[in-house]
Design a protein around this motif. Sequence first.
Motif, PDB file in Angstrom:
ATOM      1  N   LEU A 116       0.828  -1.201   0.000  1.00  0.00           N
ATOM      2  CA  LEU A 116       0.000   0.000   0.000  1.00  0.00           C
ATOM      3  C   LEU A 116       0.868   1.259   0.000  1.00  0.00           C
ATOM      4  CD1 LEU A 116      -2.912  -0.836   2.491  1.00  0.00           C
ATOM      5  CD2 LEU A 116      -3.033  -0.670   0.001  1.00  0.00           C
ATOM      6  N   ALA A 117       1.941   1.243   0.800  1.00  0.00           N
ATOM      7  CA  ALA A 117       2.849   2.394   0.854  1.00  0.00           C
ATOM      8  C   ALA A 117       3.541   2.597  -0.489  1.00  0.00           C
ATOM      9  CB  ALA A 117       3.877   2.188   1.967  1.00  0.00           C
ATOM     10  N   LEU A 118       3.908   1.494  -1.127  1.00  0.00           N
ATOM     11  CA  LEU A 118       4.582   1.583  -2.429  1.00  0.00           C
ATOM     12  C   LEU A 118       3.639   2.112  -3.502  1.00  0.00           C
ATOM     13  CD1 LEU A 118       7.400   0.926  -3.570  1.00  0.00           C
ATOM     14  CD2 LEU A 118       6.461  -1.235  -4.387  1.00  0.00           C
ATOM     15  N   ILE A 119       2.381   1.696  -3.452  1.00  0.00           N
ATOM     16  CA  ILE A 119       1.391   2.201  -4.404  1.00  0.00           C
ATOM     17  C   ILE A 119       1.197   3.703  -4.221  1.00  0.00           C
ATOM     18  CG2 ILE A 119      -1.060   2.135  -5.029  1.00  0.00           C
ATOM     19  CD1 ILE A 119      -0.989  -0.876  -4.378  1.00  0.00           C
ATOM     20  N   ALA A 120       1.139   4.147  -2.963  1.00  0.00           N
ATOM     21  CA  ALA A 120       1.006   5.581  -2.684  1.00  0.00           C
ATOM     22  C   ALA A 120       2.223   6.340  -3.224  1.00  0.00           C
ATOM     23  CB  ALA A 120       0.859   5.808  -1.186  1.00  0.00           C
ATOM     24  N   LEU A 121       3.412   5.765  -3.050  1.00  0.00           N
ATOM     25  CA  LEU A 121       4.628   6.387  -3.560  1.00  0.00           C
ATOM     26  C   LEU A 121       4.606   6.449  -5.086  1.00  0.00           C
ATOM     27  CD1 LEU A 121       7.468   7.534  -3.091  1.00  0.00           C
ATOM     28  CD2 LEU A 121       8.329   5.179  -3.066  1.00  0.00           C
ATOM     29  N   HIS A 122       4.106   5.397  -5.709  1.00  0.00           N
ATOM     30  CA  HIS A 122       4.011   5.342  -7.171  1.00  0.00           C
ATOM     31  C   HIS A 122       3.086   6.440  -7.701  1.00  0.00           C
ATOM     32  CE1 HIS A 122       3.940   3.653 -11.172  1.00  0.00           C
ATOM     33  NE2 HIS A 122       2.629   3.483 -11.117  1.00  0.00           N
ATOM     34  N   ILE A 123       1.938   6.600  -7.058  1.00  0.00           N
ATOM     35  CA  ILE A 123       0.993   7.644  -7.469  1.00  0.00           C
ATOM     36  C   ILE A 123       1.607   9.020  -7.262  1.00  0.00           C
ATOM     37  CG2 ILE A 123      -1.253   8.685  -6.973  1.00  0.00           C
ATOM     38  CD1 ILE A 123      -2.231   5.859  -6.233  1.00  0.00           C
ATOM     39  N   ALA A 124       2.294   9.202  -6.128  1.00  0.00           N
ATOM     40  CA  ALA A 124       2.942  10.490  -5.847  1.00  0.00           C
ATOM     41  C   ALA A 124       4.017  10.786  -6.890  1.00  0.00           C
ATOM     42  CB  ALA A 124       3.554  10.468  -4.445  1.00  0.00           C
ATOM     43  N   ALA A 125       4.745   9.763  -7.327  1.00  0.00           N
ATOM     44  CA  ALA A 125       5.786   9.960  -8.333  1.00  0.00           C
ATOM     45  C   ALA A 125       5.182  10.390  -9.662  1.00  0.00           C
ATOM     46  CB  ALA A 125       6.588   8.669  -8.503  1.00  0.00           C
ATOM     47  N   ILE A 126       4.054   9.797 -10.040  1.00  0.00           N
ATOM     48  CA  ILE A 126       3.382  10.176 -11.288  1.00  0.00           C
ATOM     49  C   ILE A 126       2.966  11.645 -11.238  1.00  0.00           C
ATOM     50  CG2 ILE A 126       1.305   9.803 -12.679  1.00  0.00           C
ATOM     51  CD1 ILE A 126       1.473   6.845 -11.935  1.00  0.00           C
ATOM     52  N   ILE A 127       2.422  12.070 -10.090  1.00  0.00           N
ATOM     53  CA  ILE A 127       2.012  13.466  -9.924  1.00  0.00           C
ATOM     54  C   ILE A 127       3.229  14.384  -9.956  1.00  0.00           C
ATOM     55  CG2 ILE A 127       0.927  15.113  -8.348  1.00  0.00           C
ATOM     56  CD1 ILE A 127      -0.823  12.778  -7.352  1.00  0.00           C
ATOM     57  N   PHE A 128       4.316  13.978  -9.287  1.00  0.00           N
ATOM     58  CA  PHE A 128       5.547  14.768  -9.254  1.00  0.00           C
ATOM     59  C   PHE A 128       6.110  14.973 -10.657  1.00  0.00           C
ATOM     60  CE2 PHE A 128      10.227  14.421  -9.350  1.00  0.00           C
ATOM     61  CZ  PHE A 128      10.569  15.619  -8.718  1.00  0.00           C
ATOM     62  N   TYR A 129       6.162  13.906 -11.439  1.00  0.00           N
ATOM     63  CA  TYR A 129       6.689  14.021 -12.805  1.00  0.00           C
ATOM     64  C   TYR A 129       5.783  14.879 -13.684  1.00  0.00           C
ATOM     65  CZ  TYR A 129      10.616  10.827 -12.400  1.00  0.00           C
ATOM     66  OH  TYR A 129      11.827  10.264 -12.066  1.00  0.00           O
ATOM     67  N   ALA A 130       4.487  14.786 -13.476  1.00  0.00           N
ATOM     68  CA  ALA A 130       3.553  15.553 -14.302  1.00  0.00           C
ATOM     69  C   ALA A 130       3.606  17.044 -13.988  1.00  0.00           C
ATOM     70  CB  ALA A 130       2.140  15.024 -14.104  1.00  0.00           C
ATOM     71  N   ILE A 131       3.663  17.386 -12.704  1.00  0.00           N
ATOM     72  CA  ILE A 131       3.595  18.788 -12.304  1.00  0.00           C
ATOM     73  C   ILE A 131       4.972  19.443 -12.287  1.00  0.00           C
ATOM     74  CG2 ILE A 131       2.998  20.354 -10.411  1.00  0.00           C
ATOM     75  CD1 ILE A 131       0.759  18.440  -9.652  1.00  0.00           C
ATOM     76  N   TYR A 132       5.948  18.786 -11.661  1.00  0.00           N
ATOM     77  CA  TYR A 132       7.260  19.409 -11.465  1.00  0.00           C
ATOM     78  C   TYR A 132       8.162  19.286 -12.689  1.00  0.00           C
ATOM     79  CZ  TYR A 132      11.687  20.622  -9.195  1.00  0.00           C
ATOM     80  OH  TYR A 132      12.885  21.208  -8.865  1.00  0.00           O
ATOM     81  N   LYS A 133       8.186  18.108 -13.278  1.00  0.00           N
ATOM     82  CA  LYS A 133       9.105  17.870 -14.401  1.00  0.00           C
ATOM     83  C   LYS A 133       8.418  17.942 -15.761  1.00  0.00           C
ATOM     84  CE  LYS A 133      12.400  14.754 -13.703  1.00  0.00           C
ATOM     85  NZ  LYS A 133      13.596  15.541 -13.347  1.00  0.00           N
ATOM     86  N   LYS A 134       7.087  18.163 -15.754  1.00  0.00           N
ATOM     87  CA  LYS A 134       6.328  18.285 -17.006  1.00  0.00           C
ATOM     88  C   LYS A 134       6.463  17.038 -17.885  1.00  0.00           C
ATOM     89  CE  LYS A 134       5.355  22.424 -15.669  1.00  0.00           C
ATOM     90  NZ  LYS A 134       4.030  22.698 -15.040  1.00  0.00           N
ATOM     91  N   GLN A 135       6.541  15.892 -17.238  1.00  0.00           N
ATOM     92  CA  GLN A 135       6.625  14.616 -17.955  1.00  0.00           C
ATOM     93  C   GLN A 135       5.389  13.796 -17.578  1.00  0.00           C
ATOM     94  OE1 GLN A 135      10.391  12.650 -17.191  1.00  0.00           O
ATOM     95  NE2 GLN A 135      11.545  14.554 -17.399  1.00  0.00           N
ATOM     96  N   ARG A 136       4.473  13.672 -18.501  1.00  0.00           N
ATOM     97  CA  ARG A 136       3.225  12.953 -18.237  1.00  0.00           C
ATOM     98  C   ARG A 136       3.419  11.474 -18.555  1.00  0.00           C
ATOM     99  NH1 ARG A 136      -1.322  15.268 -21.504  1.00  0.00           N
ATOM    100  NH2 ARG A 136      -2.627  14.225 -19.942  1.00  0.00           N
ATOM    101  N   LEU A 137       3.435  10.667 -17.495  1.00  0.00           N
ATOM    102  CA  LEU A 137       3.740   9.245 -17.649  1.00  0.00           C
ATOM    103  C   LEU A 137       2.481   8.395 -17.862  1.00  0.00           C
ATOM    104  CD1 LEU A 137       6.391   8.891 -14.789  1.00  0.00           C
ATOM    105  CD2 LEU A 137       6.767   9.477 -17.203  1.00  0.00           C
ATOM    106  N   ALA A 138       1.392   8.781 -17.218  1.00  0.00           N
ATOM    107  CA  ALA A 138       0.192   7.946 -17.259  1.00  0.00           C
ATOM    108  C   ALA A 138      -0.422   7.807 -18.651  1.00  0.00           C
ATOM    109  CB  ALA A 138      -0.849   8.480 -16.267  1.00  0.00           C
TER     110      ALA A 138
END
Length: 241
Positions: A167-189
């Motif tokens: 569960l913690a890893l899934i939360a981290l995975h979702i947070a990473a997707i948001i981080f890449y989309a907002i901060y690095k402008k890389q949309r992974l999903a």
Amino acid sequence: MITLFRILTLSAEKMEKRLIWDLPTRLFHWLLVITLIVQYVTAEVLDDAMQWHFYAGYFALGLILFRILWGLAGTDYARFSHFVKGPVTVLRYACNLFNRDSPAHTGHNPLGGWMVILMLALIATQAVSGLFLTDDVFLDGPYRSAVSEATQDTMNFLHHNVFNVLLALIALHIAAIIFYAIYKKQRLAPSMIHGKKATEDKAISSSKLLLAALLIALSAATVYYAVEIAPPAPVDDGAYY
């Protein structure tokens, strides 16, 4: 003066969108998401749904087995050899993680690659340990009667504690997707939906659907054998109620 970030942005806009993620990889990803949700709901939310929890566990085991095989024989960017990097490469990438101008990776980045491996390992542990458990009412895992009480306790510990780590890893995975989309402008999903990325690297030539079908059949047959044929018959302890 045009900043380096703007140059990289313009360059990315001019890149051709090419097929990177094959159809089997994308289907695996979203089927795994659905399966994990079903497992959580049937175990933590619904009453009298443990049979479906067992079924979802068997399905998850088949998915993981397929992904391992696909990681060895699938398309270029889905193979472990492409995205599992050594510690030096991972450390170098981690040091530049918060650099907004760092280039996007065509497949999994070095950190993301190890996230995939860890996720597969944890879900495999969940699925395998579930084969030795019981709901203490009607249902027993197919191998529960074949092992000692100490092994049953170990599997029970793994199943319930690895779940929290997952569960913690899934939360981290979702947070990473948001981080890449907002901060690095890389949309992974989105690329895991349509399979395409803007890149200068070569596209995959095909999704190898025939090979995927064969590996799916092999994975399903293996799980069926492991769950329905291989387990020993339950031991009759002679007790009647």
